[in-house]
Design a protein around this motif. Structure first.
Motif, PDB file in Angstrom:
ATOM      1  N   THR A  51       0.830  -1.205   0.000  1.00 51.47           N
ATOM      2  CA  THR A  51       0.000   0.000   0.000  1.00 51.47           C
ATOM      3  C   THR A  51       0.863   1.253   0.000  1.00 51.47           C
ATOM      4  OG1 THR A  51      -1.789  -1.148   1.165  1.00 51.47           O
ATOM      5  CG2 THR A  51      -1.786   1.261   1.265  1.00 51.47           C
ATOM      6  N   ASP A  62       0.835   4.152  -2.901  1.00 51.71           N
ATOM      7  CA  ASP A  62       0.519   5.526  -2.517  1.00 51.71           C
ATOM      8  C   ASP A  62       1.694   6.456  -2.819  1.00 51.71           C
ATOM      9  OD1 ASP A  62      -1.936   4.636  -1.684  1.00 51.71           O
ATOM     10  OD2 ASP A  62      -1.549   4.880   0.467  1.00 51.71           O
ATOM     11  N   LEU A 104       1.741   7.076  -6.583  1.00 53.39           N
ATOM     12  CA  LEU A 104       0.615   7.927  -6.960  1.00 53.39           C
ATOM     13  C   LEU A 104       0.868   9.376  -6.532  1.00 53.39           C
ATOM     14  CD1 LEU A 104      -2.225   8.422  -8.039  1.00 53.39           C
ATOM     15  CD2 LEU A 104      -3.142   7.553  -5.864  1.00 53.39           C
ATOM     16  N   GLU A 105       1.353   9.574  -5.321  1.00 47.72           N
ATOM     17  CA  GLU A 105       1.599  10.929  -4.830  1.00 47.72           C
ATOM     18  C   GLU A 105       2.709  11.615  -5.620  1.00 47.72           C
ATOM     19  OE1 GLU A 105       2.235  10.206  -0.690  1.00 47.72           O
ATOM     20  OE2 GLU A 105       0.141   9.571  -0.393  1.00 47.72           O
ATOM     21  N   VAL A 137      -8.122   1.979 -11.787  1.00 48.45           N
ATOM     22  CA  VAL A 137      -7.803   0.952 -10.796  1.00 48.45           C
ATOM     23  C   VAL A 137      -8.308  -0.383 -11.326  1.00 48.45           C
ATOM     24  CG1 VAL A 137      -7.941   0.248  -8.389  1.00 48.45           C
ATOM     25  CG2 VAL A 137      -8.096   2.681  -8.973  1.00 48.45           C
ATOM     26  N   ASP A 196     -10.644  -0.932  -2.848  1.00 51.32           N
ATOM     27  CA  ASP A 196      -9.674   0.154  -2.906  1.00 51.32           C
ATOM     28  C   ASP A 196     -10.343   1.487  -2.526  1.00 51.32           C
ATOM     29  OD1 ASP A 196      -6.798   0.777  -4.496  1.00 51.32           O
ATOM     30  OD2 ASP A 196      -8.199   2.454  -4.428  1.00 51.32           O
ATOM     31  N   THR A 197      -9.679   2.272  -1.690  1.00 51.82           N
ATOM     32  CA  THR A 197     -10.270   3.527  -1.194  1.00 51.82           C
ATOM     33  C   THR A 197      -9.582   4.767  -1.750  1.00 51.82           C
ATOM     34  OG1 THR A 197      -8.824   3.529   0.761  1.00 51.82           O
ATOM     35  CG2 THR A 197     -10.989   2.443   0.971  1.00 51.82           C
ATOM     36  N   ARG A 198      -8.742   4.639  -2.739  1.00 51.42           N
ATOM     37  CA  ARG A 198      -7.987   5.809  -3.218  1.00 51.42           C
ATOM     38  C   ARG A 198      -8.883   6.869  -3.834  1.00 51.42           C
ATOM     39  NH1 ARG A 198      -4.617   1.399  -3.805  1.00 51.42           N
ATOM     40  NH2 ARG A 198      -2.742   1.622  -2.529  1.00 51.42           N
ATOM     41  N   ARG A 238      -9.691   8.699  -0.679  1.00 49.52           N
ATOM     42  CA  ARG A 238      -8.528   9.265   0.003  1.00 49.52           C
ATOM     43  C   ARG A 238      -7.862  10.390  -0.791  1.00 49.52           C
ATOM     44  NH1 ARG A 238      -4.268   6.101   0.800  1.00 49.52           N
ATOM     45  NH2 ARG A 238      -4.856   4.190  -0.282  1.00 49.52           N
ATOM     46  N   TYR A 239      -7.961  10.324  -2.124  1.00 44.04           N
ATOM     47  CA  TYR A 239      -7.322  11.338  -2.960  1.00 44.04           C
ATOM     48  C   TYR A 239      -8.340  12.192  -3.717  1.00 44.04           C
ATOM     49  CZ  TYR A 239      -2.948   8.900  -2.013  1.00 44.04           C
ATOM     50  OH  TYR A 239      -1.863   8.348  -1.391  1.00 44.04           O
TER      51      TYR A 239
END
Length: 209
Positions: free
Chosen positions: A19, A23, A26-27, A43, A49-51, A54-55
């Motif tokens: 994870t 992340d 991605l960041e 995705v 998946d919670t991105r 979260r993003y």
């Protein structure tokens, strides 16, 4: 004597590491593409998946691909979350119901299916493939990766087994897992930007562009 729960802790550590790697990639991409008019996140095999949540402050157009039953369940969970836990949040998610094993026989490419839902091929895109290829037949794996590798403005994060594309674990000390992975990417016109491997090279953590 080792605790009986030792193997479970090892697996949890692997999941945390995976994870953090995704992340981080991605960041980094979000920083590199800051100021772009439109950015897209794909995705593959999204599961839970919670991105997208979260993003969400990054204004991403998110395309989550998974089995029809999973896509419907995830959509329902997100609606519940927005209605009952965070009414101020606005998400831009397209749930794409698709069995990725059908990519090999489907009359349309994955990109064409995404385009029907608003995906723009020439916009900046980040693709996440997290523990998906395990579950796909070899022909589907090869076709799926060939298709996403054709996207012109794309960054990739693959945390998965690469055995089905010929990057196999084991063998002599050289070439290393990283060298095998890099050679595969070069053959596909891509550049390795970050790499790690676990379980003797059975699982690769790959950042590529």
């Amino acid at each position: 004597k080792a605790p009986i729960y030792g193997p479970f802790l090892d697996k949890l550590d692997f999941i945390v590491k995976r994870t953090k790697f995704i992340d981080g990639q991605l960041e980094e991409w979000l920083r590199d593409t800051n100021g772009s008019d439109r950015r897209q996140l794909i995705v593959l095999g999204a599961g839970y998946d919670t991105r997208a949540i979260r993003y969400q402050s990054q204004g991403l157009e998110v395309y989550e691909i998974d089995l029809p039953t999973m896509a419907e369940k995830k959509s329902s969970m997100e609606r519940f979350y927005l209605e009952n836990m965070n009414k101020t949040l606005s998400l831009n998610i397209q749930h794409v119901p698709l069995d990725l094993n059908e990519i090999f026989t489907c009359s349309k490419s994955l990109v064409e299916i995404l385009e029907e839902r608003g995906f723009q091929v020439d916009d900046k895109t980040f693709v996440v493939c997290e523990a998906v290829l395990f579950y796909l037949v070899p022909n589907a794996v090869q076709k799926l990766l060939t298709e996403v590798f054709q996207l012109p403005e794309c960054r990739y994060c693959i945390t998965d087994s690469l055995s089905k594309v010929g990057v196999k674990p084991g063998g002599p000390p050289t070439p290393s897992a990283k060298e095998k992975c890099e050679a595969w990417l070069v053959r596909n016109g891509k550049q390795l930007v970050a790499h790690d491997a676990v379980f003797g090279g059975a699982i690769h953590f790959v950042g590529a562009k």
